[in-house]
Enzyme design. Structure first.
Site, PDB file in Angstrom:
ATOM      1  N   HIS A 168       0.774  44.722 -18.345  1.00 57.29           N
ATOM      2  CA  HIS A 168      -0.105  44.860 -19.517  1.00 57.29           C
ATOM      3  C   HIS A 168      -0.694  43.485 -19.819  1.00 57.29           C
ATOM      4  CE1 HIS A 168       1.902  48.557 -21.685  1.00 57.29           C
ATOM      5  NE2 HIS A 168       0.751  48.928 -21.155  1.00 57.29           N
ATOM      6  N   CYS A 178       4.498  43.748 -28.417  1.00 58.88           N
ATOM      7  CA  CYS A 178       4.271  45.195 -28.260  1.00 58.88           C
ATOM      8  C   CYS A 178       5.148  46.044 -29.171  1.00 58.88           C
ATOM      9  CB  CYS A 178       4.389  45.609 -26.806  1.00 58.88           C
ATOM     10  SG  CYS A 178       5.773  44.938 -25.939  1.00 58.88           S
TER      11      CYS A 178
END
Ligand SMILES: NC(=O)NCCC[C@H](N)C(=O)O
Length: 302
Positions: free
Chosen positions: A199, A295
């Site tokens: 990511h 996150c």
């Protein structure tokens, strides 16, 4: 600014500087999903290998609470959503959506199309929460976009209407054509080349308008050229701190205070030298799943 182009993939395409871009307010609220059902139950990134069934639930709860407290102590309102049985990764609530505030103050959110089959149902659960929050909900066309994992891959430039979009593992570049059109915002598309940094938020952390923290080996040369073209200060993490401590999965919610996993000695010195205040947290239980500070929350506008 009049945009000649919406997606930028190389530095020689750039036709603006950061100061040409419209300002965007800094978010004042945070969404966090309680870790009640957090666990490592499957392997969908290299960090999860060897950790199935090995999460210390009590420790995870403590780590999560310290982080939630820190946002409150720094003046952010924290919305705490219950986790759901059968959704062990829902706690990583940067991934199911990309929220946005329009120039007229309208709050919008683009819902993700998760790449991993195991995580697809999380999106409906998060969407149901946005429906209680007066957000205009937008969906990507599944005919055009196969996957897009929200703010795991799409990160706002601090205080500016510019989106940095990672692609290659969990989001595809086609998603950014759609995102750019829906939000009327230019996107700098960065290809990710190392699956340990699957990511964008594992290798790129927007700190303030001029400063970014990155792990350079996660990008192509062209990607690093784009980053250097638009940021005056580029702080680099070492491979040990980026990979083992998730140093770059830090959060700087106000452009001054950086929340980061404990023990990132080298990065922390560089951050302090650059004028940032560093706050360390243990997120070891979440690192077993391939995530850390950034996150575990979603930034929102009120
Ligand atoms: N880096 C992030 O934005 N999220 C962490 C997600 C971890 C989760 N186990 C996943 O592989 O999707």
């Amino acid at each position: 600014m009049t945009k000649k182009q919406s997606i930028y993939t190389s530095a020689d395409q750039l036709d603006f500087t950061i100061s040409d871009l419209q300002a965007m307010p800094v978010p004042s609220e945070v969404l966090m999903v309680k870790p009640t059902y957090f666990d490592v139950e499957y392997v969908i990134n290299p960090h999860m290998k060897g950790h199935v069934g090995r999460v210390d639930k009590m420790q995870a709860q403590n780590e999560w609470e310290h982080l939630a407290d820190a946002y409150e102590e720094h003046g952010f309102r924290v919305h705490m959503l219950d986790g759901m049985r059968g959704m062990p990764d829902m706690v990583f609530c940067a991934n199911q959506s990309l929220p946005f505030i329009d120039t007229d103050g309208t709050r919008k959110v683009i819902m993700s199309i998760m790449h991993a089959e195991q995580r697809k149902k999380e999106v409906d659960a998060i969407e149901a929460w946005y429906r209680t929050q007066d957000y205009e909900i937008l969906h990507l066309d599944p005919e055009k976009v196969s996957d897009f994992e929200g703010m795991g891959d799409a990160i706002w430039h601090f205080r500016r209407r510019l989106l940095w979009g990672g692609y290659g593992f969990r989001s595809s570049i086609e998603a950014y054509e759609e995102v750019s059109r829906l939000l009327d915002t230019p996107v700098i598309a960065l290809e990710l080349v190392d699956d340990k940094f699957y990511h964008l938020d594992t290798c790129f952390c927007s700190l303030d308008e001029k400063t970014v923290l990155v792990y350079p080996d996660a990008f192509t040369n062209e990607g690093m050229k784009l980053i250097h073209a638009l940021y005056k200060n580029v702080i680099e993490a070492t491979s040990y701190e980026a990979e083992k401590l998730f140093a770059v999965n830090a959060a700087c919610p106000d452009g001054k205070n950086v929340f980061i996993q404990q023990g990132c000695t080298d990065v922390n010195k560089k951050l302090r030298d650059a004028g940032f205040a560093v706050h360390e947290f243990s997120t070891y239980e979440f690192i077993k799943s391939g995530g850390s500070v950034f996150c575990m929350k979603m930034m929102l506008w009120r």
